[in-house]
Design a protein around this motif. Structure first.
Motif, PDB file in Angstrom:
ATOM      1  N   GLU A 166     -62.321 -88.599 -31.796  1.00 43.66           N
ATOM      2  CA  GLU A 166     -62.144 -89.614 -32.829  1.00 43.66           C
ATOM      3  C   GLU A 166     -60.744 -89.537 -33.448  1.00 43.66           C
ATOM      4  O   GLU A 166     -60.090 -90.560 -33.660  1.00 43.66           O
ATOM      5  N   SER A 221     -64.461 -94.553 -31.701  1.00 44.07           N
ATOM      6  CA  SER A 221     -65.472 -95.434 -32.286  1.00 44.07           C
ATOM      7  C   SER A 221     -64.882 -96.787 -32.651  1.00 44.07           C
ATOM      8  O   SER A 221     -65.520 -97.823 -32.482  1.00 44.07           O
ATOM      9  N   ALA A 250     -64.588 -99.021 -29.482  1.00 44.59           N
ATOM     10  CA  ALA A 250     -65.894 -99.412 -28.929  1.00 44.59           C
ATOM     11  C   ALA A 250     -66.605-100.416 -29.832  1.00 44.59           C
ATOM     12  O   ALA A 250     -67.126-101.434 -29.362  1.00 44.59           O
ATOM     13  N   VAL A 251     -66.615-100.145 -31.128  1.00 45.35           N
ATOM     14  CA  VAL A 251     -67.322-101.037 -32.055  1.00 45.35           C
ATOM     15  C   VAL A 251     -66.559-102.356 -32.207  1.00 45.35           C
ATOM     16  O   VAL A 251     -67.169-103.424 -32.310  1.00 45.35           O
ATOM     17  N   LEU A 276     -73.557-100.191 -32.513  1.00 48.67           N
ATOM     18  CA  LEU A 276     -73.065 -98.903 -32.011  1.00 48.67           C
ATOM     19  C   LEU A 276     -73.382 -98.588 -30.550  1.00 48.67           C
ATOM     20  O   LEU A 276     -72.952 -97.564 -30.037  1.00 48.67           O
ATOM     21  N   TYR A 293     -70.456 -97.758 -28.339  1.00 47.15           N
ATOM     22  CA  TYR A 293     -69.842 -96.476 -28.733  1.00 47.15           C
ATOM     23  C   TYR A 293     -70.620 -95.312 -28.143  1.00 47.15           C
ATOM     24  O   TYR A 293     -70.040 -94.383 -27.573  1.00 47.15           O
ATOM     25  N   SER A 340     -69.913 -95.022 -24.489  1.00 43.81           N
ATOM     26  CA  SER A 340     -68.581 -94.466 -24.201  1.00 43.81           C
ATOM     27  C   SER A 340     -68.550 -92.950 -24.357  1.00 43.81           C
ATOM     28  O   SER A 340     -67.745 -92.273 -23.730  1.00 43.81           O
ATOM     29  N   GLN A 341     -69.445 -92.424 -25.210  1.00 44.15           N
ATOM     30  CA  GLN A 341     -69.502 -90.977 -25.449  1.00 44.15           C
ATOM     31  C   GLN A 341     -70.570 -90.288 -24.597  1.00 44.15           C
ATOM     32  O   GLN A 341     -70.781 -89.078 -24.706  1.00 44.15           O
TER      33      GLN A 341
END
Length: 529
Positions: free
Chosen positions: A245, A251, A254-255, A353, A356, A359-360
């Motif tokens: 982050e 985040s 992605a968001v 979310l 996000y 992606s993680q």
């Protein structure tokens, strides 16, 4: 008595469409909360956590430490131990540290969580399911949590406050108790309410410990586990994600991509910042802002280079606090969680979310709208019946309710629809005549028709208003009852504190709620006390 949430005005279009499983919302979540979908969620989470024994051990150890001073903790402690088992999963709800639990929906969130664990245990007997209440100890908006409503009185904890609310001392809450005692009723369980307040706030040094003590007292027989994630060991688990982050603003990107395609008919619940972490100390919780390679702590003189802030994260992970965008990911990293249970506002920001999480490479939980309910006494329900109403009629706005009731009980007919239809029929003949002449006459006929229809509508409104004055006594009784059940024209669960019912019914009313609510029955419930 139950009604679909979609039929009640207090629920948003987004939640209604989510509950209707509209196609355009499906990319925003993983699995809908049908009981059949939990099996696949269990398999996926078990695979994700197959090499996560260390995480389970850390989680269990942290919770054991947090429960050291808690009494009568047998069932909760058994669940804490079970968290070390690879076949154990959690169902989680979260809530702020509202003074004395805040509004009633605090109970509904936790009861939904407890009841879902019981239901899943029946469906999947080889697995264990632990109900988790995640305390929002790192929130720093004290004004949101410093009061609760008892009947028409507001009980307020006045003090200066900075930093995460969980770390705030309980100093001064003895004065709040003195005020509360003076407005508390004289019912049999009033002393028990006072004992509970004392046990929480006068026997603990900070708001986190106080809230844990109160929640445990209310739900100790259900094995509820209360978690304070403001902990260095737990945040150490999340440091790779915090690092990502800080360096990549993962985040935010992605968001932001999700919100660029957000359906325009829905309000965006929360917008991401470029870095969705705060810097947290006992004195403050401030945004981390990256500018030209330097990491600034907002509203302070503190700053770090990139290497320095990464070293700070390594040495002091407890100083890094996820905001509303990152908190859900943090939760799912440290818990073997299957489902998050929350209110409509929470569901709305969780729906932002999914990209996000993908992606993680973290499994997105099943999202479940918490149970909602209205508590009504048998006497109140009898009054509703005597007024010639359904309990669902009281969910309307005041003017809608009084209009409906006036039409029901008026001894004269207020509806001018027949007269309007008769007038339209007469003008239809004039329109035929006008077609044989010229356009100016047709325009004159149309204008006259609109004028006379409008005149009838005006007379209809005046007659309705006159009848409302005539029937004022009856209508006022209905409005008074509505005010009792819907304080401030809001759902009872968003206004009234549990103590209002506890002081009269004791723990019995909580048991009634548990028995009345099914977490997977997505309808509003009226519960008779």
């Amino acid at each position: 008595m139950q009604q679909p949430y979609q039929s009640i005005r207090h629920f948003s279009d987004l939640m209604s469409d989510f509950l209707d499983e509209k196609e355009h919302l499906k990319p925003l979540y993983h699995r809908f909360p049908h009981s059949k979908n939990f099996e696949d969620q269990i398999v996926e989470k078990k695979t994700e956590w197959k090499d996560a024994q260390n995480k389970r051990d850390v989680l269990s150890k942290v919770l054991e430490k947090q429960y050291q001073t808690i009494e009568d903790k047998k069932l909760s402690f058994e669940n804490i131990k079970l968290l070390q088992d690879p076949n154990t999963f959690t169902i989680t709800t979260g809530h702020q540290l509202n003074l004395f639990t805040g509004p009633l929906y605090f109970l509904y969130k936790i009861i939904s969580t407890i009841n879902l664990c019981k239901k899943l245990k029946q469906l999947h007997p080889t697995c264990n399911f632990v109900p988790i209440y995640w305390m929002a100890t790192e929130d720093h908006d004290f004004e949101e949590i410093q009061f609760f409503n008892y009947a028409d009185k507001k009980v307020v904890y006045n003090r200066e406050a900075t930093g995460g609310v969980g770390r705030l001392s309980t100093q001064g809450l003895d004065d709040v108790l003195s005020v509360f005692k003076n407005i508390l009723g004289k019912h049999d369980n009033a002393l028990e309410v006072i004992r509970l307040f004392k046990k929480g706030y006068l026997e603990n040094e900070n708001l986190a410990d106080a809230t844990r003590a109160i929640a445990h007292e209310l739900f100790k027989n259900d094995g509820l586990v209360v978690l304070d994630a403001d902990d260095a060991s737990l945040k150490s688990i999340a440091t790779p994600y915090f690092k990502d982050e800080l360096i990549s603003q993962a985040s935010f990107h992605a968001v932001k991509n999700t919100l660029e395609e957000w359906p325009e008919q829905y309000k965006i619940q929360v917008n991401p910042r470029e870095i969705n972490l705060f810097y947290l100390t006992d004195d403050y919780r401030k945004r981390i802002i990256e500018k030209d390679g330097t990491y600034l702590i907002d509203e302070t003189e503190l700053s770090f280079s990139k290497d320095e802030i990464l070293e700070e994260l390594k040495k002091h992970p407890e100083r890094f606090s996820p905001n509303v965008i990152m908190r859900p990911l943090y939760q799912e990293i440290i818990l073997p969680n299957l489902c998050y249970i929350g209110g409509g506002g929470e569901m709305a920001y969780w729906l932002e979310l999914k990209n996000y999480f993908d992606s993680q490479k973290v499994t997105f939980p099943i999202l479940l709208l918490r149970n909602s309910a209205l508590l009504a006494t048998s006497k109140q329900l009898q009054k509703v019946e005597k007024l010639g109403l359904s309990i669902w009629d009281l969910f309307q706005l005041d003017h809608e309710l009084t209009t409906q009731l006036t039409h029901q009980i008026s001894d004269i007919k207020i509806d001018f629809t027949p007269q309007k239809l008769h007038l339209k029929k007469q003008f239809a003949e004039l329109h035929e005549l006008a077609l044989k002449t010229d356009p100016s006459f047709e325009n004159a006929v149309s204008a006259q028709e609109r004028k006379q229809i409008k005149g009838l509508e005006k007379l209809e409104k005046r007659l309705l208003k006159a009848q409302k004055r005539k029937l004022k006594h009856h209508l006022d009784r209905a409005l008074l009852l509505k005010k009792e059940l819907f304080p401030n024209d809001s759902l009872q669960e968003r206004q009234t504190n549990f103590s209002y019912f506890y002081q009269e019914y004791g723990t019995e009313f909580i048991e009634i709620i548990k028995e009345s609510l099914d977490p997977l029955d997505l309808r509003f419930t009226v519960i008779e006390l």
